[in-house]
Design a protein around this motif. Structure first.
Motif, PDB file in Angstrom:
ATOM      1  N   GLN A   1     -17.804  49.725  42.669  1.00 58.32           N
ATOM      2  CA  GLN A   1     -17.770  48.434  41.997  1.00 58.32           C
ATOM      3  C   GLN A   1     -18.381  48.517  40.600  1.00 58.32           C
ATOM      4  OE1 GLN A   1     -18.984  43.745  42.836  1.00 58.32           O
ATOM      5  NE2 GLN A   1     -19.805  45.328  44.145  1.00 58.32           N
ATOM      6  N   GLU A   2     -19.522  49.168  40.502  1.00 65.70           N
ATOM      7  CA  GLU A   2     -20.184  49.292  39.197  1.00 65.70           C
ATOM      8  C   GLU A   2     -19.382  50.171  38.253  1.00 65.70           C
ATOM      9  OE1 GLU A   2     -22.711  47.429  38.109  1.00 65.70           O
ATOM     10  OE2 GLU A   2     -22.323  46.476  40.040  1.00 65.70           O
ATOM     11  N   SER A   3     -18.796  51.236  38.780  1.00 62.58           N
ATOM     12  CA  SER A   3     -17.961  52.108  37.952  1.00 62.58           C
ATOM     13  C   SER A   3     -16.757  51.340  37.410  1.00 62.58           C
ATOM     14  CB  SER A   3     -17.492  53.321  38.772  1.00 62.58           C
ATOM     15  OG  SER A   3     -16.663  54.161  37.995  1.00 62.58           O
TER      16      SER A   3
ATOM     17  N   LYS B   1     -16.515  48.067  36.969  1.00 59.85           N
ATOM     18  CA  LYS B   1     -16.935  47.019  36.037  1.00 59.85           C
ATOM     19  C   LYS B   1     -17.267  47.570  34.651  1.00 59.85           C
ATOM     20  CE  LYS B   1     -18.721  43.544  39.226  1.00 59.85           C
ATOM     21  NZ  LYS B   1     -19.953  42.859  39.698  1.00 59.85           N
ATOM     22  N   LYS B   2     -17.751  48.809  34.586  1.00 59.31           N
ATOM     23  CA  LYS B   2     -18.042  49.420  33.285  1.00 59.31           C
ATOM     24  C   LYS B   2     -16.800  49.454  32.409  1.00 59.31           C
ATOM     25  CE  LYS B   2     -21.467  52.692  34.948  1.00 59.31           C
ATOM     26  NZ  LYS B   2     -21.678  54.138  35.169  1.00 59.31           N
TER      27      LYS B   2
ATOM     28  N   ASN C   1     -21.343  57.535  44.894  1.00 59.00           N
ATOM     29  CA  ASN C   1     -22.161  56.565  45.622  1.00 59.00           C
ATOM     30  C   ASN C   1     -23.649  56.866  45.542  1.00 59.00           C
ATOM     31  OD1 ASN C   1     -20.154  54.806  46.474  1.00 59.00           O
ATOM     32  ND2 ASN C   1     -19.668  56.016  48.283  1.00 59.00           N
TER      33      ASN C   1
ATOM     34  N   SER D   1     -24.280  55.531  41.792  1.00 57.04           N
ATOM     35  CA  SER D   1     -23.818  54.194  41.427  1.00 57.04           C
ATOM     36  C   SER D   1     -23.008  53.612  42.588  1.00 57.04           C
ATOM     37  CB  SER D   1     -22.975  54.290  40.144  1.00 57.04           C
ATOM     38  OG  SER D   1     -22.473  53.039  39.763  1.00 57.04           O
ATOM     39  N   SER D   2     -21.881  53.018  42.274  1.00 61.16           N
ATOM     40  CA  SER D   2     -20.957  52.512  43.294  1.00 61.16           C
ATOM     41  C   SER D   2     -19.586  52.375  42.651  1.00 61.16           C
ATOM     42  CB  SER D   2     -21.405  51.154  43.839  1.00 61.16           C
ATOM     43  OG  SER D   2     -21.260  50.151  42.835  1.00 61.16           O
TER      44      SER D   2
ATOM     45  N   LYS E   1     -15.182  45.284  32.053  1.00 57.71           N
ATOM     46  CA  LYS E   1     -15.887  44.120  31.511  1.00 57.71           C
ATOM     47  C   LYS E   1     -15.555  43.791  30.055  1.00 57.71           C
ATOM     48  CE  LYS E   1     -20.094  46.760  30.420  1.00 57.71           C
ATOM     49  NZ  LYS E   1     -21.532  46.902  30.712  1.00 57.71           N
TER      50      LYS E   1
ATOM     51  N   GLU F   1     -14.929  59.069  36.077  1.00 56.67           N
ATOM     52  CA  GLU F   1     -16.212  59.426  36.680  1.00 56.67           C
ATOM     53  C   GLU F   1     -16.038  60.348  37.884  1.00 56.67           C
ATOM     54  OE1 GLU F   1     -18.877  56.176  37.397  1.00 56.67           O
ATOM     55  OE2 GLU F   1     -18.973  55.636  35.276  1.00 56.67           O
TER      56      GLU F   1
ATOM     57  N   TRP G   1     -16.014  42.655  46.713  1.00 56.33           N
ATOM     58  CA  TRP G   1     -16.603  42.712  45.373  1.00 56.33           C
ATOM     59  C   TRP G   1     -16.799  41.314  44.798  1.00 56.33           C
ATOM     60  CZ3 TRP G   1     -13.577  47.024  42.257  1.00 56.33           C
ATOM     61  CH2 TRP G   1     -13.844  48.273  42.835  1.00 56.33           C
TER      62      TRP G   1
ATOM     63  N   ASN H   1     -11.869  54.157  34.385  1.00 53.51           N
ATOM     64  CA  ASN H   1     -13.272  54.577  34.387  1.00 53.51           C
ATOM     65  C   ASN H   1     -13.660  55.222  35.713  1.00 53.51           C
ATOM     66  OD1 ASN H   1     -15.778  54.544  32.700  1.00 53.51           O
ATOM     67  ND2 ASN H   1     -16.577  53.600  34.565  1.00 53.51           N
TER      68      ASN H   1
END
Length: 247
Positions: free
Chosen positions: A107-109, A111-112, A101, A104-105, A115, A130, A180, A126
């Protein structure tokens, strides 16, 4: 009345305030109190075993520790344990999530990974990758908690707790939290637990007899035949039908 009609009735019946409560427990009961994606993940990952014991354990945790130092986390959680997880595993999770956190977050982790192929499995992998990089910690209990990274779908775990977490985060109704954006609920995979698995077999929604990720994918495909944009709207209803021994 065919199966879809029966399930649509169950969805409407279950999708109401009060369906999750102190009297009708579910781990999302705790997660919704905080409305926070990190706390929700902790609630989801520990969602195995007896629901009363799950909730009791979750209520024993001080989630403000996610903003505290490593030393404070260690000190506060050194007496905590839950089934396969010792205190060191719970401490490791809190520290890893705190560090994620900061940079990043969740959600962002997610989405990487998600996507490129719109794959929820890749997104989950992912996050696991991480978290393991940010706080390397290897025990059987911790590996069970986070899950393993594999390209297989047959003969491997259904990632039930992670798929349930994604349902909470992406969908929004009287049950799910919808915290999200940018993830299509049509891409989600059923959080297959033993209740849902057994009910789906009995109803003919699932032919695969092995409880694994492939079965979760196949059940999702069947439910897309009922609602291609939101197949997981049936998940909570199926779970309750099995839990309450209605089918």
């Amino acid at each position: 009345m065919d199966i879809q009609e029966r399930l649509d009735i169950e969805v409407l019946k279950r999708n109401k305030i009060g369906e999750v409560s102190r009297e009708k427990l579910d781990p999302i009961f705790i997660a919704k109190k905080y409305n926070d994606s990190t706390i929700a993940l902790i609630c989801a990952l520990f969602s195995y075993g007896n629901v009363k014991q799950i909730v009791k354990f979750l209520e024993s945790l001080d989630f403000s520790l996610l903003q505290k130092s490593d030393e404070e986390i260690n000190d506060a959680l050194k007496m905590h344990y839950y089934r396969f997880q010792k205190s060191e595993d719970i401490i490791a999770l809190f520290i890893a999530l705190k560090r994620l956190n900061i940079q990043s977050s969740l959600q962002e982790s997610f989405k990487k990974g998600y996507k490129e192929k719109k794959s929820p499995v890749d997104g989950i992998h992912n996050i696991i990758r991480e978290l393991n990089m940010l706080n390397p910690h290897k025990t059987k209990g911790y590996t069970f908690l986070l899950g393993s990274i594999t390209t297989k779908t047959k003969g491997v775990g259904a990632l039930k707790r992670w798929m349930m977490y994604l349902r909470w985060m992406v969908r929004y109704d009287n049950i799910d939290m919808g915290l999200w954006s940018g993830v299509d609920k049509a891409d989600l995979i059923m959080p297959l637990d033993t209740h849902t698995f057994n009910v789906s077999l009995r109803l003919g929604l699932l032919k695969r007899k092995t409880y694994d990720l492939q079965a979760a994918i196949e059940l999702t495909e069947t439910l897309k035949g009922f609602d291609k944009k939101d197949p997981l709207k049936y998940d909570f209803a199926l779970y309750r039908l099995g839990q309450e021994n209605i089918f």
